[in-house]
Design a protein around this motif. Structure first.
Motif, PDB file in Angstrom:
ATOM      1  N   LEU B 102       0.653  -3.995  11.153  1.00 15.38           N
ATOM      2  CA  LEU B 102      -0.238  -4.166  10.013  1.00 15.38           C
ATOM      3  C   LEU B 102      -0.186  -5.623   9.593  1.00 15.38           C
ATOM      4  N   ASN B 103      -1.328  -6.140   9.206  1.00 13.51           N
ATOM      5  CA  ASN B 103      -1.387  -7.548   8.817  1.00 13.51           C
ATOM      6  C   ASN B 103      -0.682  -7.739   7.473  1.00 13.51           C
ATOM      7  N   PRO B 104       0.351  -8.571   7.454  1.00  9.74           N
ATOM      8  CA  PRO B 104       1.170  -8.665   6.248  1.00  9.74           C
ATOM      9  C   PRO B 104       0.445  -9.263   5.048  1.00  9.74           C
ATOM     10  N   VAL B 105      -0.643  -9.988   5.271  1.00  8.99           N
ATOM     11  CA  VAL B 105      -1.247 -10.662   4.130  1.00  8.99           C
ATOM     12  C   VAL B 105      -2.459  -9.926   3.548  1.00  8.99           C
ATOM     13  N   HIS B 106      -2.787  -8.789   4.115  1.00 11.96           N
ATOM     14  CA  HIS B 106      -3.895  -8.040   3.528  1.00 11.96           C
ATOM     15  C   HIS B 106      -3.410  -6.723   2.956  1.00 11.96           C
ATOM     16  N   LYS B 107      -4.117  -6.259   1.915  1.00 14.79           N
ATOM     17  CA  LYS B 107      -3.737  -4.998   1.285  1.00 14.79           C
ATOM     18  C   LYS B 107      -4.031  -3.848   2.237  1.00 14.79           C
ATOM     19  N   GLY B 148      -3.624  -0.633  -3.074  1.00 13.13           N
ATOM     20  CA  GLY B 148      -3.522  -2.063  -3.419  1.00 13.13           C
ATOM     21  C   GLY B 148      -2.227  -2.687  -2.968  1.00 13.13           C
ATOM     22  N   ASP B 149      -1.385  -1.917  -2.303  1.00  8.64           N
ATOM     23  CA  ASP B 149      -0.102  -2.472  -1.889  1.00  8.64           C
ATOM     24  C   ASP B 149      -0.216  -3.203  -0.558  1.00  8.64           C
ATOM     25  N   TYR B 150       0.788  -3.991  -0.315  1.00 15.82           N
ATOM     26  CA  TYR B 150       0.859  -4.717   0.961  1.00 15.82           C
ATOM     27  C   TYR B 150       1.819  -3.997   1.906  1.00 15.82           C
ATOM     28  N   PRO B 151       1.665  -4.209   3.207  1.00 16.36           N
ATOM     29  CA  PRO B 151       2.473  -3.477   4.183  1.00 16.36           C
ATOM     30  C   PRO B 151       3.977  -3.549   3.917  1.00 16.36           C
TER      31      PRO B 151
ATOM     32  N   THR C 224      -4.047  -4.767  16.581  1.00 16.77           N
ATOM     33  CA  THR C 224      -4.550  -3.679  15.749  1.00 16.77           C
ATOM     34  C   THR C 224      -6.001  -3.951  15.346  1.00 16.77           C
ATOM     35  N   ALA C 225      -6.218  -5.192  14.895  1.00 13.95           N
ATOM     36  CA  ALA C 225      -7.558  -5.540  14.435  1.00 13.95           C
ATOM     37  C   ALA C 225      -8.562  -5.386  15.573  1.00 13.95           C
ATOM     38  N   ARG C 226      -8.162  -5.827  16.774  1.00 10.27           N
ATOM     39  CA  ARG C 226      -9.065  -5.681  17.910  1.00 10.27           C
ATOM     40  C   ARG C 226      -9.283  -4.202  18.224  1.00 10.27           C
ATOM     41  N   ALA C 227      -8.198  -3.444  18.109  1.00  8.51           N
ATOM     42  CA  ALA C 227      -8.304  -2.022  18.413  1.00  8.51           C
ATOM     43  C   ALA C 227      -9.230  -1.323  17.439  1.00  8.51           C
ATOM     44  N   LYS C 228      -9.345  -1.887  16.244  1.00  5.83           N
ATOM     45  CA  LYS C 228     -10.269  -1.318  15.274  1.00  5.83           C
ATOM     46  C   LYS C 228     -11.705  -1.587  15.673  1.00  5.83           C
ATOM     47  N   GLY C 229     -11.885  -2.514  16.618  1.00  2.00           N
ATOM     48  CA  GLY C 229     -13.230  -2.868  17.032  1.00  2.00           C
ATOM     49  C   GLY C 229     -13.764  -4.089  16.317  1.00  2.00           C
TER      50      GLY C 229
END
Lengths: 360, 340, 323, 553
Positions: B102-107, B148-151, C224-229
């Motif tokens: 999961l991208n750490p900087v996005h909710k 709204g939380d982060y990973p 992951t992002a790519r896997a999301k399309g």
């Protein structure tokens, strides 16, 4: 995924002073799983050997040492004058009173004075011309300048590496209060405007140390070694600390501890071998930085004292001839560029060789 | 026609040291509502197989061949644009390590909504609502607040639930789960597996589950593919393979299942390291580690062929049937004893 | 977040005290007889005596330090120059904007250079662009800034005459009678210094950004992002760049601090009378209070700047903000 | 010479003789030409743009400024009681009554000087200039809060200092009444007139009057001018703006309507290029040393744009007689080993001419004795120095030329077994250090420019052992020989031609027998103006272009 499919392009990245510190928390040079005595070094050598650019850098460095410490005295004998000999009356153009240009032949009496009858007069050759109104041989000063630059750069690197490895290893190994103290100290040093401080120190405290030469170094060399070394240790210290922190948790350290090895023994025979790679790699990169720093300090007139030649000194007198002999700016600049480049290339090559994954 | 049909899939990587054959001729198919387990040690090519199907291998220095037909469209040879439409929408994937996937900087909410917005023509708000529903469905408590939380504010298990939610948010036909439970502790593992089983029933997706743990396969899968050193060495239904495994490597995998009894003699252990894919061994790739190795194994690569009693059960081994029977029997008894 | 803030603030205070103590010792304890130096041309015993008292040299060391700190913190005063008796605050007040112009302008320059080059060469490794970028990096980290400056000023300034050779112009409110002034002239005079100053850092940053982007491209969440399309552009901008730039922000803080010192060289080549030049001048004039004032100010600037970077970092990296 | 050499004005003249009679034999003769300059085609008006490369004024405040460049500016902004006319040498170094209507009346055995102030003078802000304005300058200089370096130059005025020698204000010995200013000295001070001409005593509005400069040790950056110009604005480290004083009605010229020193401390090459391109009219800070030969070739000398004028100045190495060089033979050895021509060459073409004596060759009384060679005679030098190795510390300036001079001395003295280590300081700092008795140096690289054209200013000031103090010395060689001290004192009391010939002989005797210093150069002032600039005149006392005369073409 197999490691081999990782993009190898990541290698060779990040050699900068600060950039390395920023990633220091990660496994900086990759944890070398086990030092598989000979096999490991063989692999390193095999990988290094394939890196033609790094080999080139290494060869250039060897040449540089030869030129500086063997070539310079030979050239001096061959040309028949020294790097500090002045020719104030003869190595100047009689029309313009400016230093002679490259490949200049002229006749000169003892002390660099014009020939007068009755006193023996010798022909002199200045390959790159004269350095300034003093009429010194730019070419020889360039060669002897290499000695100074290498001595300062390597000396300061050895000192900062020694301090850095010592403090970093102690902090990383013992942890706790000691680590906290050393880490805070590191942060304090890092928060200094270090260059300003080096400049200030080199100028205030420096002159008092200039006469301290140990009999083998030029005047002022050890001053710069101390001033630079005392401020540059924080960088290796942080790297080594991070390495030790990760190594400390490894099984073989646990095992050594269990069989009752002393701390010192663990550090020396279990941890230090793993630090050889980062020490070698960062040493060569820091040497490159220090060549630049020496030139900069001497340029500001607070580095190597007179009359010793250093690249920075040569660079600093060159702007006086900005209008008439701009090439005087080129030689020392090129010398610095090539030396620094060689050490950087070697460092990068070694890093790649030691750590093929280039994991940061 | 199967939902996803993989035929003779090959993936090679060009490296400085030579060509690495990471997947070397893999074929299998999955039906709607079915679960396929792919097992094997790390580095055996199971993950690369799935990444190749998804087109997620780095483009540079990768050579892929063969076919991967999804609803009769070849995923390997379609336009990137079409592939993107399928990815995350028709075929979704869950990755091994929820901590890093999961991208750490996005909710969390944004990352979930992104998946929706990429494939559905809805407003951001609607996407968020969908995301919320899915979060609830995967069993995240107080889901509204956690959008709204982060990973980094989630535990590992919770993150994997988020990953599952993200995969399912577009109601995919195929869900590829790459070792979804490896990074989790045992209790969480069970929860996640149960969750996946339940969700499969609700969504009626096909699932490909990649694992090195035959236990996971036993619990979830209908069919199994066993991979070793980039090749399929045995494949068939779970029943068939667990009842009578035909390949010493499979025995090894079965033998390394956790057991409660420790005094029972271990029948099979896999010694040594998996081979280098740069220079795979001649003959049967397993032979250097095989306790039953014969001369022929060193020379000839055994073909993958149906076993005698079950045509859907394929195996690649030179051993004679008697030995296979005997050894497999011992193993099964041991396992059963352990289970009882 | 609050705890993080407080921790950083407290640490800044500790740093400040530690550094002022060290500075104080080095610049006021080690040199001989600052009182005599304070008297300028007129060294009468009376002057030395009053200077000793003024400088507090007749009191114990810790009192002296306390007084120094008090003057600094309570009166925000760095003292008076030995050389020309000016208030050091006003000396720094004149020099600091020049150094700030150089350092911040330089930082903008190196980011403008490094970000596109770094990203492009990460995306297209081993192409011509990437290889040229790598050559630039190597030359950039190996060539001496002083040398680059001299060559640039000689070539562009003297030979071609398209830029000034050296010198500075006030952007806002130039003093009466100044040679030049205004934002345009300021910019024109700063172009070469900026480039000179930026080359080393630009090289380092190209290298770092390239590595960061490459590393981030290999991160699981990108997959992951790519896997999301997600399309590549979205993957790049939303998932790769933001994460790849996080370390750049931390580094920027440290490097601007480093740059404050490195500015000495650029300033000396282009005769910009910023902090670095003032420092060098104060050193050759034995002007201890100015030397010390500049070091203390530089330290303060670095501490404050790092604090801002820490906060900024916390703002853009939720992992720090929320713990 | 400017920009490198601190203008070191004579310190308290102890036991000086009647210099009025000696130095300024017939000052009243110097007729001042009309307001306009004598240049053909000189244009008035316009703004001159100047640079001051590698340097800044120390202060613009007359109570604090003590630097050649500062005084060159104050010279056109001030109307001291007595002044030097805007003329080339020799007329330019003869005092004339400027603020005073005539030379003062001397009474009370040379202890009371009574000046009559010119009537009708006004400051640039319109405030009338009276005796009060001149007294205000003395009082301000004497104010301890100013910490003015002027104090030694008037401490023989009654009430200027307290019993401990600290300055106090107001100075009771200076009395102003209308247009009459009386100055009472504690003892006869025959050189007081030349001191009155120093710009420390530039009149300022008295306290309470409009524009009275505040009393602050930081100095003021503008003050009402009394000369043909006034300083309208100055930023330390930044530009200086000088404007015409429209209230000035005196005889001095004023060609440009404004003079702007647009940048100080600028790069010397940049500045030179700007003068070449005509963007800048003149650089007060000097030229790159490499430029001279080319300029002379292109423009000729003293013809169009390039000017060379001898300055009454000597550069020499102060050999510290208290340390290594208390050995006379060794001092002579240094004199034989020093490459005088080489030293001059370091400063580029036309820098000066070699000398081996203290008195400048263009000063009256100078006798050429040819004592030491201009190129080294190492054989002779080695003979004198004897064997054995010695080490010495040399102080020089941080400028590239100062550094090269240090290096050449280092190389020359190495030949006679003296290992010289060179320490570099800013110019002012170096003079201050060399003037401090306890400072551990053996050689100081100094230069001395005449404050007024008299041998006293060289011989007594630089070599008399009686004036050695703990600090603030001008005797940079710390030479103290009872016999020569007596002879110098005696010479100072002499008048007329006898005075000059006695000093001339004393110079050669001391240099030949004691060699307390190693002199090497009598300086030239070398200047370059842009093609758009004219009316160049070298003011001999300040050794620079006379800014009041400089004009736009």
């Amino acid at each position: 995924m197999p490691t081999s499919e990782r993009d190898r392009e990541v290698l060779g990245a990040q050699a900068g002073l600060a950039s390395a510190v920023a990633v220091e928390t990660g496994s900086e040079l990759g944890e070398i799983e086990q030092v598989r005595a000979r096999g490991y070094w063989e692999q390193v050598w095999r990988r290094f050997r394939r890196d033609k650019v790094a080999i080139g850098g290494g060869i250039f460095i060897v040449l540089l040492f030869l030129i500086a410490f063997a070539g310079a005295p030979l050239a001096k004998d061959w040309l028949g004058h020294g790097p500090n000999d002045v020719y104030p009356g003869t190595a100047l153009d009689p029309q313009t009173q400016l230093p002679v240009g490259p490949w200049a032949h002229f006749r000169s009496g003892p002390g660099g004075l014009p020939c007068v009858s009755g006193i023996p007069c010798k022909s002199q050759l200045f390959i790159l011309g004269a350095d300034s109104q003093l009429g010194r041989d730019e070419f020889l000063r360039l060669l002897y300048g290499a000695q100074t630059s290498l001595e300062v750069a390597i000396g300061a690197t050895v000192l900062s590496m020694f301090l850095g490895v010592l403090l970093g290893a102690i902090a990383g190994y013992f942890g706790g209060v000691i680590d906290a103290l050393i880490s805070r100290l590191t942060e304090i040093v890092m928060a200094f405007p270090i260059l300003l401080f080096i400049v200030a120190l080199a100028s205030t405290v420096g002159p008092r140390l200039n006469d301290f030469t140990l009999g083998i170094f030029g005047k002022g060399v050890l001053t710069l070694v101390f001033v630079i070394g005392l401020f540059a240790w924080y960088y290796p210290a942080r790297i080594i600390r991070a390495q030790i922190l990760s190594l400390r948790e490894k099984e073989f350290v646990e095992a050594a501890r269990m069989v009752g090895a002393s701390d010192w023994r663990i550090i020396r025979s279990h941890l230090l071998p793993h630090l050889v790679a980062p020490i070698i790699v960062y040493s060569s990169l820091i040497i490159a930085q220090n060549v630049l720093l020496e030139a900069g300090l001497s340029f500001l007139g607070i580095g190597i004292p007179l009359p010793t030649a250093s690249w920075g000194n040569l660079l600093s007198s060159a702007p006086d001839y900005y209008l008439t002999q701009p090439w005087l700016m080129l030689w020392p600049g090129f010398a610095v560029l090539l030396a620094t480049l060689a050490f950087n290339l070697l460092g990068d090559g070694l890093r790649d060789a030691f750590d093929p994954r280039g994991a940061h | 026609m199967a939902l996803l049909d993989v035929k003779d899939l090959k993936t090679y990587f060009r490296t400085d040291d030579g060509i690495v054959k990471a997947v070397d001729g893999v074929s299998f198919s999955v039906e709607k509502g079915q679960t396929l387990g792919i097992v094997g040690e790390s580095g055996s090519g199971k993950s690369v197989t799935c990444l190749t199907i998804m087109g997620l291998n780095p483009k540079k220095n990768t050579i892929s061949s063969g076919e991967a037909r999804f609803k009769d469209e070849d995923l390997l040879h379609m336009s990137p644009r079409r592939l993107r439409q399928i990815r995350g929408n028709d075929i979704a994937m869950i990755f091994q390590d929820p901590m890093t996937s999961l991208n750490p900087v996005h909710k969390i909410g944004d990352q979930l909504a992104e998946a929706v917005l990429l494939h559905q023509d809805v407003t951001k708000k609607q996407a968020k609502t969908q995301a919320l529903e899915l979060l609830k469905a995967v069993g995240i408590p107080r889901a509204e607040r956690r959008l709204g939380d982060y990973p980094h504010q989630f535990s590992g298990g919770m993150r994997q639930r988020v990953m599952i939610a993200m995969a399912l948010v577009n109601d995919p036909d195929v869900l590829i789960a790459d070792e979804p439970t490896t990074a989790l502790d045992v209790t969480t593992q069970a929860q996640i597996l149960t969750l996946m089983n339940n969700l499969q029933k609700d969504f009626d997706s096909a699932i490909i589950i990649i694992t090195h743990d035959l236990g996971v396969v036993a619990e979830t899968a209908d069919d199994v593919v066993v991979m070793y050193a980039a090749e399929v060495v045995e494949q068939g239904s779970v029943d068939s393979i667990f009842r009578r495994p035909h390949m010493p490597y499979t025995w090894g995998l079965l033998g390394s299942l956790p057991r409660l009894d420790t005094d029972l003699e271990r029948l099979v252990q896999i010694k040594g390291q998996p081979p280098s894919l740069l220079n795979p061994p001649q003959g049967c790739r397993f032979h250097p580690r095989c306790p039953y190795v014969m001369d022929i194994c060193k020379k000839e690569d055994p073909p993958l062929k149906p076993v005698t009693d079950d045509p859907a059960h394929l195996a690649a081994c030179h051993l004679d049937e008697e030995t296979k029977d005997r050894e497999a029997q011992k193993l099964i008894e041991g396992t059963l004893a352990a289970a009882s | 977040m609050i705890r993080y803030l407080i921790r950083r603030l407290l640490w800044a205070v500790v740093l400040f005290v530690a550094i002022t103590i060290i500075t104080y010792i080095i610049f006021f304890m080690i040199p001989t007889d600052p009182a005599r130096k304070a008297c300028g041309q007129l060294v009468t015993p009376a002057c030395v005596k009053s200077a000793r008292h003024y400088l507090g040299l007749d009191r114990p060391v810790y009192i002296q330090y306390y007084k120094f700190l008090e003057r600094l913190v309570v009166h925000q005063s760095l003292g008076r120059s030995f050389a020309n008796r000016q208030n050091i605050n006003s000396i720094i007040g004149r020099a600091a904007p020049i150094t700030a112009s150089l350092v911040f302008g330089g930082a903008v320059t190196w980011l403008l250079l490094a970000i596109p080059i770094g990203i492009l060469s990460a995306l297209r490794p081993r192409t011509l662009l990437d290889r040229s970028a790598m050559v630039f990096v190597l030359v950039g980290i190996s060539a001496h800034p002083v040398w680059i400056g001299l060559i640039f000023s000689w070539f562009f300034g003297y030979k071609l005459g398209i830029t000034p050779i050296a010198g500075y112009c006030e952007a806002f409110s130039p003093p009466q009678g100044a040679a030049c002034g205004g934002v345009v002239q300021w910019f024109y005079h700063m172009i070469l210094p900026w480039i000179t100053f930026a080359i080393l850092f630009a090289a380092l940053y190209v290298r770092m950004i390239r590595a960061n982007v490459m590393e981030t491209l290999n991160e699981d969440y990108v997959r992951t992002a790519r896997a999301k399309g997600a399309p590549e552009s979205r993957v790049m901008f939303k998932h790769v760049l933001r994460n790849a730039m996080l370390p750049v922000v931390t580094m920027l803080g440290m490097d601007i601090a480093l740059g404050l010192g490195g500015a000495v060289f650029t300033e000396s080549v282009y005769s910009l009378h910023g902090l670095g030049q003032t420092l060098v001048q104060s050193l050759s004039g034995d002007d201890l209070p100015t030397t010390q004032g500049i070091v203390v100010f530089g330290t303060l600037a670095i501490i404050v700047f790092n604090l801002i970077v820490d906060l900024l970092y916390a703002f853009i990296d939720p992992r720090i903000r929320l713990t | 010479m400017h920009k490198r050499l601190w203008l070191s004005v004579v310190a308290v003249a102890i036991g000086a003789a009647l210099l009025v009679a000696a130095g300024f034999a017939s000052p009243a003769n110097s007729s001042i030409s009309g307001a306009k300059s004598s240049f053909a085609g000189a244009k008035t008006g316009g703004t001159l743009r100047l640079n001051m490369s590698s340097s800044d004024v120390d202060y613009i405040d007359p109570a604090l400024a003590y630097y050649q460049l500062s005084w060159d500016i104050l010279y056109i902004a001030c109307r001291p009681l007595l002044n030097y006319p805007d003329k080339p040498s020799p007329a330019g170094s003869r005092l004339f009554p400027d603020g005073a209507a005539a030379f003062p009346k001397v009474s009370n055995g040379g202890k009371l000087y009574t000046f009559k102030i010119r009537s009708g003078m006004k400051f640039s802000n319109g405030v009338p200039i009276t005796a009060k304005s001149y007294k205000a300058a003395f009082d301000r200089d004497a104010n301890p809060k100013m910490e003015s370096p002027a104090v030694p130059f008037f401490s023989d005025i009654v009430g200027a200092t307290d019993a401990q020698g600290n300055p106090k204000t107001p100075v009771s010995g200076v009395k102003a009444k209308g247009l009459t200013l009386s100055v009472r000295l504690t003892k006869a001070g025959p050189d007081i007139l030349s001191r009155m001409a120093m710009l420390f005593f530039c009149p300022v509005p008295a306290p309470g009057q409009k524009g009275a400069p505040s009393v602050t040790s930081q100095g003021v950056n503008t003050f009402p001018g009394s000369g043909p110009y006034y300083v309208a604005a100055r930023t330390p480290g930044g530009p200086i703006l000088i404007k015409r004083n429209k209230f000035y009605k005196g005889p001095r010229p004023h060609n440009a309507s404004a003079i702007s020193v647009v940048s100080v401390n600028t790069n010397v090459d940049t500045s030179f290029t700007q003068v070449q391109r005509g963007e800048i009219n003149y650089d007060m800070g000097g030229l790159p040393p490499t430029a001279h030969a080319g300029l002379a070739k292109k423009y000729g000398i003293n013809k169009q744009r390039y000017f060379v004028h001898p300055v009454i100045a000597t550069r020499y190495l102060g050999l510290n007689n208290q340390r290594l060089f208390r050995n006379t033979k060794l001092r002579k050895a240094v004199n034989y080993a020093l490459d005088r021509k080489g030293m001059i060459n370091l400063r580029g073409a036309y820098a000066g001419h070699p000398t081996d004596q203290l008195l400048p060759s263009n000063l009256r009384g100078y006798k050429n004795a040819g004592i030491f060679p201009f190129r080294p005679n190492f054989t002779q030098a080695k003979k004198l120095a004897g064997s054995g190795s010695r080490s010495a510390v040399m102080y020089t300036t941080t400028s590239p030329i100062g550094v090269n001079q240090g290096t050449l001395v280092q190389a020359d003295l190495k030949q006679i077994g003296i290992d010289v280590s060179v320490s570099k300081f800013g110019t002012g700092t170096m003079y201050k250090k060399c003037g401090t008795k306890s400072e551990a140096f053996d050689i100081c690289n100094v230069g001395w420019i005449a404050d007024y054209p008299d041998p006293f200013d060289f011989m007594n000031v630089l070599l008399s052992g009686e004036s050695i103090h703990d600090s603030n010395n001008n005797n940079y060689s710390y030479f103290n020989n009872a016999k020569y001290n007596r002879q110098m004192d005696a010479a100072a009391r002499l008048f007329g031609p006898k005075r000059f010939s006695t000093y001339g002989s004393l110079d050669t005797t001391i240099m030949k027998n004691a060699a307390p210093i190693a002199a090497w150069d009598n300086d030239n002032d070398r200047e370059f103006i842009s093609g758009k600039t004219g009316c160049y005149t070298n003011q001999p006392v300040y050794g620079l272009a006379d800014l009041a005369l400089l004009c736009l073409k």
